[in-house]
Structures are given as C-alpha cells and as structure tokens.
Design an enzyme around this catalytic site. Structure first.
Site, mmCIF file in Angstrom:
data_model
loop_
_atom_site.group_PDB
_atom_site.id
_atom_site.type_symbol
_atom_site.label_atom_id
_atom_site.label_comp_id
_atom_site.label_asym_id
_atom_site.label_seq_id
_atom_site.Cartn_x
_atom_site.Cartn_y
_atom_site.Cartn_z
ATOM 1 N N HIS A 46 -0.202 6.603 5.651
ATOM 2 C CA HIS A 46 0.221 6.287 4.280
ATOM 3 C C HIS A 46 0.499 7.583 3.518
ATOM 4 O O HIS A 46 0.032 8.657 3.918
ATOM 5 C CB HIS A 46 -0.871 5.498 3.540
ATOM 6 N N SER B 139 0.796 -1.223 0.000
ATOM 7 C CA SER B 139 0.000 0.000 0.000
ATOM 8 C C SER B 139 0.828 1.272 0.000
ATOM 9 O O SER B 139 0.340 2.323 -0.416
ATOM 10 C CB SER B 139 -0.942 0.000 1.206
#
Length: 286
Positions: free
Chosen positions: A264, A36
């Site tokens: 992220h 990810s």
C-alpha cells in the site's frame, strides 16, 4: 498634475488590491470515496472515530483537500471496501459503517474515487505470487493464473468494468454538478521486479503490474464514457515502487519499512499522489 495625483493613487490602490487578492477555491465541497489505496491503513494519524476503516488523516485525499483549500471535506474511504459498499453498509472489524454514497449531496462539487482492487482480489493475488526461493523452486503465479490460456485476473478485471461504470452513474445521480476524479493504482513494482529484495519472481512481478495497468485501462474507459476524469498515477510513481530505496518509496513491499500496510502507499506516497492530483486539478481549471 495635482488634480491627477489623487486619481493615480486611487488607480494604483485598486491595482494593488486586485493584484494581491487570492483566487477563490475552484471547489468548495469535496467527498473522497474508495478503498485502502486511498484510506491509508496504519499511516499515522488514524481516524480514531472510525478505526474500523483504518483511515489516515494524512492520506492523499487529505493532502488534496488541503492543497485545494476546500471549505467542506468528507473522507469516507475505507480499507477493504468494494463497489457494493457504496450503496450498502460495509462491515469492518469494529462493526458496520454507512454506505459511502451517504456522504454525497447535491452541492458536492468534487468527488475522488478509487475502487476495484478488492473487487478483483488484487492483494490476494499478489500474496499468492510470493516465492521465498528463486526459480525453478516453487511455482509461478503467472503460470497458475493463466493456465489453460485463460487469464483469471484479466477476466475479473474486464467483468468489473460495468460495475465500475454503475458506481460513476450513482455518483452523478447524487451529486449531478460534481467533478468526478477517478484515481487509479500506481506503479507498485518495476519491470523484472527486484528478487530477492521483494520475493516475487520477475515474470510474476511483470504479470501483476500488467494486471494493474489493465485495471487502470478499465477506469480510463469508463471515466470517458460516464463523464468523469481519469488521473493516472502510474507515471509519476515510476521510480518510487517497492524496489526503490526506502527513502524514495511511495509503496511498501511485503515487509513494510515505515508505518503503512504491506503493498500500500506509505505517507511519502500519499503526499506525492496528493500533490500530483492537486497540480492536475489546478491545471484543468486554470
């Protein structure tokens, strides 16, 4: 002089043509592998044909492919991927996806790789460090994870080294002429953290970032030993961590402020990382 004029004009014409001709792309077939941190979960626009992977068309592999001008680009990065998902199929919330290694061919000449965070449980460890109240209320995750003199994250990181090296060998076996670019993880949080803006105590913030640095060290060592190139994105992401002003962040904190997954890279980060990698690759082949 009249006889020389056509010759001079011809020479100038040749010089003009060759001087303005664009250089051929250094790479023609690029495959992006990874988790990810490369896929870009929740960043617009998501790949509607592979929604289970939560992959953005504006992630850094896409930015890199655009900057390099490659003719063929295959992005098989997938959120929640671990190293085993390169040779075996990965199960997502919308079903299984093929092994990432299936995207490699003998003619692939560039491969990017980011993997390992899920293998060592990095996000889970970070979530376990959340403390909504300041010290001494609560319990330090650094203290818990290093109890008895054993650093649990460090043990997992060091144990991942041979598995990561095997991934590099697997890429070489399938794409023997490819340049492999290992992309590590960035500077997610600055020294001392920024409690309470991000609810991680200072010592826990430092422990998590030190663990990321250790993992990057494993990547660098394996890349050197197995014919790959490690690109460290920790230095260029300094000042763009979760503590930075919203307009300067490359990474989202525990509560995202833009369309991106917590902990992220966001779209700004993807653009910054992709541009940095493009410049690094251009310098390496110039």
């Amino acid at each position: 002089m009249r006889r020389l004029l056509p010759v001079l004009l011809a020479a100038l014409s040749i010089t003009a043509v060759t001087g303005t001709a664009s250089a051929a792309p250094a790479f023609t077939e690029y495959v992006a592998l990874g988790d990810s941190a490369a896929a870009g979960p929740l960043i617009p626009d998501q790949d509607v044909l592979n929604l289970g992977c939560l992959r953005s068309s504006r992630n850094w592999p896409s930015v890199l492919a655009g900057r390099l001008g490659v003719a063929t680009f295959r992005d098989v990065t997938c959120s929640a991927a671990v190293a085993d998902d390169f040779e075996g199929s990965q199960t997502t919330f919308l079903g299984a996806v093929p092994p990432q290694f299936d995207a490699l061919t003998p003619t692939t000449d560039l491969v990017s790789l980011t993997i390992g965070g899920n293998d060592i449980g990095l996000v889970g460890a970070a979530l376990g460090c959340v403390n909504l109240l300041p010290e001494p209320v609560g319990f330090s995750c650094q203290r818990r994870l290093t109890a008895g003199g054993v650093d649990q994250l460090a043990v997992k990181i060091d144990a991942f080294g041979p598995e990561f090296a095997a991934v590099l060998d697997g890429i070489h076996a399938r794409s023997p002429h490819a340049k492999i670019v290992v992309v590590g993880y960035g500077t997610y949080i600055r020294p001392g953290g920024c409690y309470p803006a991000q609810p991680l105590w200072g010592r826990d913030s430092d422990y998590l970032q030190a663990s990321i640095a250790r993992l990057n060290g494993v990547f660098a060592a394996a890349a050197e030993e197995h014919g790959a190139t490690f690109v460290d994105i920790a230095p260029p992401s300094v000042g763009h961590d979760v503590c930075a002003p919203i307009a300067e962040r490359w990474f989202e904190g525990l509560v995202p402020t833009t369309a991106a997954a917590p902990l992220h890279p966001n779209q700004r980060g993807m653009a910054g990382i992709g541009g940095y990698l493009a410049d690094a690759l251009s310098d390496s082949v110039s």
